[in-house]
Motif scaffolding. Structure first.
Motif, PDB file in Angstrom:
ATOM      1  N   MET A   1      -3.302 -27.729 -81.347  1.00 29.34           N
ATOM      2  CA  MET A   1      -3.551 -28.170 -82.716  1.00 29.34           C
ATOM      3  C   MET A   1      -3.235 -29.664 -82.805  1.00 29.34           C
ATOM      4  N   ALA A   2      -4.099 -30.438 -83.468  1.00 27.82           N
ATOM      5  CA  ALA A   2      -3.927 -31.889 -83.550  1.00 27.82           C
ATOM      6  C   ALA A   2      -2.621 -32.223 -84.257  1.00 27.82           C
ATOM      7  N   GLY A   3      -1.889 -33.159 -83.698  1.00 29.33           N
ATOM      8  CA  GLY A   3      -0.628 -33.597 -84.308  1.00 29.33           C
ATOM      9  C   GLY A   3       0.567 -32.746 -83.920  1.00 29.33           C
ATOM     10  N   GLN A   4       0.343 -31.603 -83.292  1.00 30.35           N
ATOM     11  CA  GLN A   4       1.443 -30.741 -82.888  1.00 30.35           C
ATOM     12  C   GLN A   4       1.990 -31.193 -81.534  1.00 30.35           C
ATOM     13  N   ALA A   5       3.313 -31.273 -81.424  1.00 29.23           N
ATOM     14  CA  ALA A   5       3.931 -31.759 -80.194  1.00 29.23           C
ATOM     15  C   ALA A   5       3.670 -30.788 -79.048  1.00 29.23           C
ATOM     16  N   LYS A   6       3.310 -31.339 -77.889  1.00 31.55           N
ATOM     17  CA  LYS A   6       3.108 -30.504 -76.714  1.00 31.55           C
ATOM     18  C   LYS A   6       4.459 -30.044 -76.171  1.00 31.55           C
ATOM     19  N   LYS A   7       4.462 -28.843 -75.602  1.00 30.92           N
ATOM     20  CA  LYS A   7       5.690 -28.268 -75.085  1.00 30.92           C
ATOM     21  C   LYS A   7       5.543 -27.948 -73.604  1.00 30.92           C
ATOM     22  N   VAL A   8       6.697 -27.930 -72.914  1.00 31.66           N
ATOM     23  CA  VAL A   8       6.748 -27.580 -71.501  1.00 31.66           C
ATOM     24  C   VAL A   8       7.757 -26.455 -71.335  1.00 31.66           C
ATOM     25  N   ARG A   9       7.362 -25.424 -70.589  1.00 32.01           N
ATOM     26  CA  ARG A   9       8.263 -24.319 -70.323  1.00 32.01           C
ATOM     27  C   ARG A   9       9.024 -24.603 -69.026  1.00 32.01           C
ATOM     28  N   VAL A  10      10.360 -24.439 -69.087  1.00 27.79           N
ATOM     29  CA  VAL A  10      11.235 -24.706 -67.942  1.00 27.79           C
ATOM     30  C   VAL A  10      11.777 -23.389 -67.407  1.00 27.79           C
ATOM     31  N   THR A  11      11.644 -23.164 -66.115  1.00 26.04           N
ATOM     32  CA  THR A  11      12.172 -21.966 -65.466  1.00 26.04           C
ATOM     33  C   THR A  11      13.382 -22.359 -64.619  1.00 26.04           C
ATOM     34  N   ILE A  12      14.537 -21.786 -64.961  1.00 29.24           N
ATOM     35  CA  ILE A  12      15.789 -22.133 -64.289  1.00 29.24           C
ATOM     36  C   ILE A  12      16.362 -20.875 -63.635  1.00 29.24           C
ATOM     37  N   PRO A  13      16.756 -20.958 -62.366  1.00 28.01           N
ATOM     38  CA  PRO A  13      17.371 -19.791 -61.716  1.00 28.01           C
ATOM     39  C   PRO A  13      18.654 -19.366 -62.428  1.00 28.01           C
ATOM     40  N   VAL A  14      18.874 -18.060 -62.490  1.00 28.73           N
ATOM     41  CA  VAL A  14      20.062 -17.536 -63.159  1.00 28.73           C
ATOM     42  C   VAL A  14      21.335 -18.033 -62.479  1.00 28.73           C
ATOM     43  N   SER A  15      21.285 -18.201 -61.153  1.00 26.90           N
ATOM     44  CA  SER A  15      22.468 -18.664 -60.423  1.00 26.90           C
ATOM     45  C   SER A  15      22.917 -20.044 -60.896  1.00 26.90           C
ATOM     46  N   MET A  16      21.947 -20.898 -61.273  1.00 31.52           N
ATOM     47  CA  MET A  16      22.307 -22.223 -61.769  1.00 31.52           C
ATOM     48  C   MET A  16      22.971 -22.124 -63.138  1.00 31.52           C
ATOM     49  N   LEU A  17      22.479 -21.224 -63.986  1.00 27.70           N
ATOM     50  CA  LEU A  17      23.100 -21.031 -65.296  1.00 27.70           C
ATOM     51  C   LEU A  17      24.536 -20.514 -65.133  1.00 27.70           C
ATOM     52  N   GLU A  18      24.727 -19.559 -64.219  1.00 30.05           N
ATOM     53  CA  GLU A  18      26.063 -19.011 -64.006  1.00 30.05           C
ATOM     54  C   GLU A  18      27.027 -20.075 -63.502  1.00 30.05           C
ATOM     55  N   ARG A  19      26.527 -20.975 -62.644  1.00 30.81           N
ATOM     56  CA  ARG A  19      27.381 -22.047 -62.153  1.00 30.81           C
ATOM     57  C   ARG A  19      27.831 -22.953 -63.293  1.00 30.81           C
ATOM     58  N   ALA A  20      26.968 -23.135 -64.291  1.00 29.91           N
ATOM     59  CA  ALA A  20      27.311 -23.980 -65.436  1.00 29.91           C
ATOM     60  C   ALA A  20      28.066 -23.224 -66.519  1.00 29.91           C
ATOM     61  N   GLY A  21      28.356 -21.930 -66.292  1.00 31.65           N
ATOM     62  CA  GLY A  21      29.064 -21.145 -67.290  1.00 31.65           C
ATOM     63  C   GLY A  21      28.196 -20.720 -68.447  1.00 31.65           C
TER      64      GLY A  21
ATOM     65  N   SER B   1      26.880 -27.634 -53.973  1.00 30.31           N
ATOM     66  CA  SER B   1      26.588 -27.923 -52.577  1.00 30.31           C
ATOM     67  C   SER B   1      25.132 -28.266 -52.346  1.00 30.31           C
ATOM     68  N   THR B   2      24.212 -27.554 -52.990  1.00 31.73           N
ATOM     69  CA  THR B   2      22.781 -27.809 -52.797  1.00 31.73           C
ATOM     70  C   THR B   2      22.076 -27.785 -54.136  1.00 31.73           C
ATOM     71  N   PRO B   3      21.130 -28.686 -54.362  1.00 31.40           N
ATOM     72  CA  PRO B   3      20.370 -28.656 -55.616  1.00 31.40           C
ATOM     73  C   PRO B   3      19.420 -27.469 -55.638  1.00 31.40           C
ATOM     74  N   LEU B   4      19.253 -26.895 -56.836  1.00 35.44           N
ATOM     75  CA  LEU B   4      18.337 -25.783 -57.009  1.00 35.44           C
ATOM     76  C   LEU B   4      17.103 -26.260 -57.761  1.00 35.44           C
ATOM     77  N   ALA B   5      15.948 -25.809 -57.325  1.00 37.91           N
ATOM     78  CA  ALA B   5      14.705 -26.263 -57.922  1.00 37.91           C
ATOM     79  C   ALA B   5      14.431 -25.545 -59.245  1.00 37.91           C
ATOM     80  N   VAL B   6      13.882 -26.264 -60.210  1.00 37.85           N
ATOM     81  CA  VAL B   6      13.406 -25.679 -61.464  1.00 37.85           C
ATOM     82  C   VAL B   6      11.911 -25.952 -61.577  1.00 37.85           C
ATOM     83  N   GLU B   7      11.237 -25.132 -62.365  1.00 37.02           N
ATOM     84  CA  GLU B   7       9.788 -25.234 -62.488  1.00 37.02           C
ATOM     85  C   GLU B   7       9.417 -25.654 -63.910  1.00 37.02           C
ATOM     86  N   LEU B   8       8.462 -26.581 -64.000  1.00 35.88           N
ATOM     87  CA  LEU B   8       7.925 -27.027 -65.279  1.00 35.88           C
ATOM     88  C   LEU B   8       6.503 -26.514 -65.411  1.00 35.88           C
ATOM     89  N   GLU B   9       6.204 -25.880 -66.534  1.00 38.85           N
ATOM     90  CA  GLU B   9       4.870 -25.375 -66.772  1.00 38.85           C
ATOM     91  C   GLU B   9       4.387 -25.829 -68.141  1.00 38.85           C
TER      92      GLU B   9
END
Length: 393
Positions: A1-21, A381-389
């Motif tokens: 829709m014209a004037g509506q801000a475009k959005k991006v969906r981010v997919t984050i592994p659950v293990s990364m969320l758990e590491r951040a509490g 220790s290692t970076p985890l990849a996230v996906e942008l859609e």
């Protein structure tokens, strides 16, 4: 829709969320900070913040000021001086430090039960007294310094009891709010800052107190000898700074063990850092007096040896060490060697200048090392990849 801000969906592994509490069911918010996206829990604690930073400090400040007013009435004092033995300054410092310490202890213990506060939950009880004393000392120094400046600006000024009561309430309120904020937001970087403040302020105060005794014509260690004025301040600064270093090292390596498996490298690094902190405190425990001169020289020499081992061994002992940090470390090592040989061969710089410069460079490198360890704890220790859609509605 014209004037509506475009959005991006981010997919984050659950293990990364758990590491951040964080939990997948948590309501999150995204902020842009320093050109970086920061994902955090939505702030739903406005009523609690109101109580923490306004209501509680205000209640304690009013009670403290009323107690001060009652003391002045009981003693029959009026008018009330800004500074002096029973003045606005003295009662504010006493009530501010006492109530601030109580609030800091209470709110720090509260954060240990907060699942979102990883720092407090990873602090052992053996470290808690040192942290508490550190913040109480900083508060006391701040209040004493503030009233010292006000005493210079407004010498011999006096107030009626009600005005004095208001001044006590205002200063006590800010002291209590500071201690509550410190208890709720303390982390490893805060401890590093406190360590720097304690060392710098303690040394500067000792230098200023011994200015008339021309301490620089002797050496830096003169500030802790029986010939110096208030030598206990300098020695206590070194001992207490060593305790803070031990607390910081303890926290960093406990946190690091949750990410990196324990091995001889990290264990050796921890032992060397802990020995460095203990040796640093021993320099204050054994001042450069006539009867302890040999012991003082021994622990001072041991401190140099430990720093050399750390600088040389950081390549193998620090997990994920970067080339930039290695170059900085080796550059600092070369700089210390130049200072050492310059003093011993050419007597340039002087002994005092050599000690101050070598100490500043070495302490600065230790702070950089602590920063590297904190970055390892934060990043994992290692970076985890996230996906942008692209979100297509």
């Amino acid at each position: 829709m014209a004037g509506q801000a475009k959005k991006v969906r981010v997919t984050i592994p659950v293990s990364m969320l758990e590491r951040a509490g964080l939990n997948p069911d948590d309501q999150l918010q995204v902020k842009v900070r320093n050109d970086t996206l920061v994902l955090d829990k939505a702030d739903q604690a406005q009523p609690e913040r109101l109580w923490y930073f306004i209501i509680w400090p205000l209640i304690i400040a009013v009670a403290s000021s009323l107690a001060s007013y009652g003391y002045w009435v009981y003693r029959g004092l009026k008018p009330i001086g800004l500074t002096g033995s029973e003045s606005v300054a003295s009662l504010t410092i006493v009530t501010g430090v006492v109530t601030g310490a109580i609030l800091f202890i209470g709110f720090f213990l509260k954060t240990r039960n907060d699942p979102d506060n990883r720092f407090s939950r990873q602090i052992y009880w053996r470290s808690f007294p040192v942290i508490t004393v550190a913040f109480v000392m900083i508060l006391a120094f701040a209040l004493v310094g503030a009233f010292w400046v006000l005493g210079l600006l407004f010498p011999k000024v006096v107030f009626d009891r009600f005005t004095a009561l208001l001044l006590v309430a205002v200063f006590t309120y800010f002291a209590n709010a500071f201690m509550i904020g410190a208890a709720l937001t303390i982390n490893a970087r805060t401890l590093s800052t406190i360590l720097t403040v304690v060392i710098v302020s303690g040394c500067v105060i000792s230098m200023a107190a011994n200015g008339q005794r021309r301490w620089w014509q002797h050496n830096l260690s003169f500030l802790g000898t029986e010939s110096a004025r208030n030598a206990w301040q300098f020695n206590l600064t070194l001992i207490f700074s060593a305790l803070l270093m031990v607390v910081l090292i303890d926290y960093l390596f406990v946190s690091l063990s949750r990410i990196y498996p324990r091995n001889w490298r990290t264990s050796t690094l921890r032992v060397l850092l802990t020995l460095t902190a203990i040796d640093f405190g021993a320099v204050g425990m054994f001042p450069n007096n006539t009867d302890l001169h040999w012991l003082h020289d021994a622990v001072a020499g041991g401190l140099v040896t430990l720093l050399v081992l750390l600088i040389v061994g950081v390549r193998w002992l620090l997990p994920g060490v970067t080339k930039d940090f290695l170059w900085i470390s080796y550059g600092i090592g070369v700089g210390l060697l130049i200072l050492n040989f310059g003093f011993r061969w050419f007597r340039f710089p002087s002994l005092t200048a050599f000690e101050i410069q070598a100490f500043a460079i070495s302490f600065g490198w230790l702070l950089l090392l602590f920063g590297q360890l904190q970055d390892l704890v934060n990043e994992g220790s290692t970076p985890l990849a996230v996906e942008l859609e692209q979100d297509v509605d």
